[in-house]
Design a protein around this motif. Sequence first.
Motif, PDB file in Angstrom:
ATOM      1  N   PRO A  52      14.089   8.749   5.926  1.00 39.59           N
ATOM      2  CA  PRO A  52      12.790   9.186   6.458  1.00 39.59           C
ATOM      3  C   PRO A  52      11.889   7.991   6.793  1.00 39.59           C
ATOM      4  CG  PRO A  52      13.370  10.427   4.488  1.00 39.59           C
ATOM      5  CD  PRO A  52      14.348   9.300   4.578  1.00 39.59           C
ATOM      6  N   ARG A  53      10.979   8.227   7.714  1.00 41.22           N
ATOM      7  CA  ARG A  53      10.001   7.211   8.123  1.00 41.22           C
ATOM      8  C   ARG A  53       8.589   7.779   8.018  1.00 41.22           C
ATOM      9  NH1 ARG A  53      14.914   4.775   8.561  1.00 41.22           N
ATOM     10  NH2 ARG A  53      14.937   2.953   9.947  1.00 41.22           N
ATOM     11  N   LEU A  54       7.680   6.896   7.671  1.00 39.69           N
ATOM     12  CA  LEU A  54       6.256   7.190   7.786  1.00 39.69           C
ATOM     13  C   LEU A  54       5.738   6.254   8.875  1.00 39.69           C
ATOM     14  CD1 LEU A  54       4.135   9.033   6.430  1.00 39.69           C
ATOM     15  CD2 LEU A  54       3.412   7.049   5.104  1.00 39.69           C
ATOM     16  N   VAL A  55       5.191   6.824   9.922  1.00 40.53           N
ATOM     17  CA  VAL A  55       4.809   6.042  11.095  1.00 40.53           C
ATOM     18  C   VAL A  55       3.308   6.158  11.329  1.00 40.53           C
ATOM     19  CG1 VAL A  55       5.369   5.534  13.499  1.00 40.53           C
ATOM     20  CG2 VAL A  55       7.040   6.721  12.062  1.00 40.53           C
ATOM     21  N   VAL A  56       2.678   5.020  11.599  1.00 41.94           N
ATOM     22  CA  VAL A  56       1.238   4.978  11.870  1.00 41.94           C
ATOM     23  C   VAL A  56       1.020   4.278  13.208  1.00 41.94           C
ATOM     24  CG1 VAL A  56      -0.968   4.007  11.155  1.00 41.94           C
ATOM     25  CG2 VAL A  56       0.566   4.995   9.448  1.00 41.94           C
ATOM     26  N   PRO A  57       0.334   4.912  14.151  1.00 40.61           N
ATOM     27  CA  PRO A  57       0.020   4.233  15.410  1.00 40.61           C
ATOM     28  C   PRO A  57      -1.044   3.162  15.207  1.00 40.61           C
ATOM     29  CG  PRO A  57      -1.025   6.387  15.351  1.00 40.61           C
ATOM     30  CD  PRO A  57      -0.173   6.293  14.120  1.00 40.61           C
ATOM     31  N   ASP A  97      14.011  -3.745   0.508  1.00 36.22           N
ATOM     32  CA  ASP A  97      14.812  -2.958  -0.430  1.00 36.22           C
ATOM     33  C   ASP A  97      14.720  -1.478  -0.072  1.00 36.22           C
ATOM     34  OD1 ASP A  97      15.374  -5.280  -1.739  1.00 36.22           O
ATOM     35  OD2 ASP A  97      13.884  -5.001  -3.327  1.00 36.22           O
ATOM     36  N   GLY A  98      15.865  -0.824  -0.031  1.00 38.25           N
ATOM     37  CA  GLY A  98      15.893   0.591   0.302  1.00 38.25           C
ATOM     38  C   GLY A  98      15.987   0.866   1.785  1.00 38.25           C
ATOM     39  N   ALA A  99      16.030  -0.208   2.612  1.00 35.25           N
ATOM     40  CA  ALA A  99      16.148  -0.004   4.055  1.00 35.25           C
ATOM     41  C   ALA A  99      17.550   0.478   4.409  1.00 35.25           C
ATOM     42  CB  ALA A  99      15.837  -1.303   4.790  1.00 35.25           C
ATOM     43  N   ASP A 100      17.663   1.203   5.512  1.00 36.05           N
ATOM     44  CA  ASP A 100      18.961   1.695   5.963  1.00 36.05           C
ATOM     45  C   ASP A 100      19.515   0.789   7.062  1.00 36.05           C
ATOM     46  OD1 ASP A 100      17.370   2.344   8.125  1.00 36.05           O
ATOM     47  OD2 ASP A 100      17.243   4.462   7.591  1.00 36.05           O
ATOM     48  N   VAL A 137      10.036   2.705   5.799  1.00 36.44           N
ATOM     49  CA  VAL A 137      11.219   3.469   5.389  1.00 36.44           C
ATOM     50  C   VAL A 137      10.941   4.029   3.992  1.00 36.44           C
ATOM     51  CG1 VAL A 137      13.686   3.394   4.890  1.00 36.44           C
ATOM     52  CG2 VAL A 137      12.744   2.013   6.757  1.00 36.44           C
ATOM     53  N   VAL A 138      10.760   5.339   3.898  1.00 32.67           N
ATOM     54  CA  VAL A 138      10.373   5.970   2.635  1.00 32.67           C
ATOM     55  C   VAL A 138      11.518   6.849   2.119  1.00 32.67           C
ATOM     56  CG1 VAL A 138       7.899   5.911   3.141  1.00 32.67           C
ATOM     57  CG2 VAL A 138       9.274   7.843   3.935  1.00 32.67           C
ATOM     58  N   VAL A 141       0.829  -1.207   0.000  1.00 33.81           N
ATOM     59  CA  VAL A 141       0.000   0.000   0.000  1.00 33.81           C
ATOM     60  C   VAL A 141       0.860   1.253   0.000  1.00 33.81           C
ATOM     61  CG1 VAL A 141      -1.595   1.357   1.403  1.00 33.81           C
ATOM     62  CG2 VAL A 141      -2.022  -1.075   1.039  1.00 33.81           C
ATOM     63  N   VAL A 142       1.899   1.278   0.857  1.00 29.39           N
ATOM     64  CA  VAL A 142       2.704   2.483   0.999  1.00 29.39           C
ATOM     65  C   VAL A 142       3.877   2.515   0.025  1.00 29.39           C
ATOM     66  CG1 VAL A 142       4.334   1.619   2.744  1.00 29.39           C
ATOM     67  CG2 VAL A 142       3.644   4.033   2.759  1.00 29.39           C
ATOM     68  N   GLY A 143       4.172   1.361  -0.572  1.00 31.38           N
ATOM     69  CA  GLY A 143       5.273   1.293  -1.523  1.00 31.38           C
ATOM     70  C   GLY A 143       6.625   1.422  -0.868  1.00 31.38           C
ATOM     71  N   ALA A 144       6.799   0.833   0.327  1.00 32.59           N
ATOM     72  CA  ALA A 144       8.058   0.934   1.062  1.00 32.59           C
ATOM     73  C   ALA A 144       8.139  -0.231   2.049  1.00 32.59           C
ATOM     74  CB  ALA A 144       8.129   2.266   1.806  1.00 32.59           C
ATOM     75  N   PRO A 145       9.357  -0.622   2.473  1.00 34.37           N
ATOM     76  CA  PRO A 145       9.497  -1.712   3.450  1.00 34.37           C
ATOM     77  C   PRO A 145       8.924  -1.316   4.803  1.00 34.37           C
ATOM     78  CG  PRO A 145      11.618  -0.664   3.025  1.00 34.37           C
ATOM     79  CD  PRO A 145      10.668  -0.113   2.020  1.00 34.37           C
TER      80      PRO A 145
END
Length: 487
Positions: free
Chosen positions: A205-210, A156-159, A224-225, A134-138
Amino acid sequence: MADIEDVVTQVGPALLRLVAPGATAVSDVVIADPDGANTAAGDLVLGVAAATPADAEALATAAGGRGAAALLLKSPLAAGPALATARAVGLAVVEVAAGTSWAQLVWLLRSVLDAPGDEPFGDLFGLADAAAAVVGAPVTIEDANSRVLAHSASQDGADQARVSTIVGRRVPRDVLAKFRSRGVFRDLSRGRVIFVPEQPDGTKPRLVVPIRMGGELLGSMWAVVPGPVSEERAEAFADTAPVVALHLLRRRASADADRGRSAELLRAALFGEVSGRLVAARLDLGPGPLRVVAVDAHDEGTRLALADRLGAGIGNRTALAEAHGVLYAVVPDEGGWPALRAALATPDGPVAAAGSAVDPGELARGRAEADEALSLVRAGLAVGPLAVYDDAWAVLVLHRAATAVVGAVGGVGPLSRLHGQDSWYRDTLYEWLRHPGDPRAAASALGIHPNTLRYRMGRVTALLGADLADPDTRVALLIQLVADRWH
């Protein structure tokens, strides 16, 4: 078919509380019409339309008359007139937590009723994959203590911070400190979607959802975006949180049920009702030797806090049970015991005691030793806050001896002549006998000057009228004084 107690247990106390039990098996979930006409036998009736106590009472009458299994109401309706009506017709009443979404609750209840196995919401790693798509990120799914519960297959793309998180199964402390300093965890308690920019050290950067349910923060999802995410994609990512919340709640309820069964089994072994060896094997406590630790925790809040404290950082081979206001922890002597001892042996720690190292088949003996040592700490006879049976043997011998002889020797001989006198007479004689030939040590134990000790002993000797030069007399008097003090 499940009964209402099973359903409430599986959903968990964060959302549901059984107010009045019932005997009807549960077959389906319905959102009741205002008049309850659509309810049937075995239904879990959700009182969505009940806005007043009168509405809830009428719904209880209608649902009970049709043989429904239970009526689910939010507070305060669950404790109003509907409760008395439901009890009269044999209808169970369940209180729903105030912040619970009815739609989510319907989904959760139907999942529990329809589930053939232990995972009604599917695999948590599968949900992480779906959220990543959905978010297109790990993505990682973490609990409220930043422990990793699941992660998407592709990272993929994780730090490096993400790699360390997955490898260690929890967010590293330095990474946590960075996010905490930016207020991320503060925002988690009130936000819906949080964007965390790139960090100076290169952390992406991170996108965080509670992840919330019933107003409680159960955990969070972290993606991880590469940079800022569109509002549509961020909202889509946030929309996956309720499904994950249901899964986490179900997992927690299942874990709580497992812990409850394990605690009952351990309690039975500790009191000699079942084989300790079989229970130790069932709970994977290892081959032994084991330590039974008893912690004084009469307050429920204290017990819960202690259970979290004792269960963390000691290893998987730790079992907990509670009985009569005492929390018991059973740990391997060479594994969990050193860590647990260090955690409890603090000046502000709870009152606690440990039995000696025992074979798994002797758990009842270990519990009895821990209880005996705990009673001495409570009475101030053993130095606390933690007493260990092996180390407190002298105190144990004196206490057992005192308990055995107090009635038989208390009124014999000249010691009775000190009754009615100031307490310092007996205290002075007691310390003088305990420190033979060392008046300075005896005086120190009493907190007085050696000359004061000599003066007092003169008064005691004159009143006692006994030959204190005779060794048997000294031993007999000391036994009496020990029995009096330690009983």
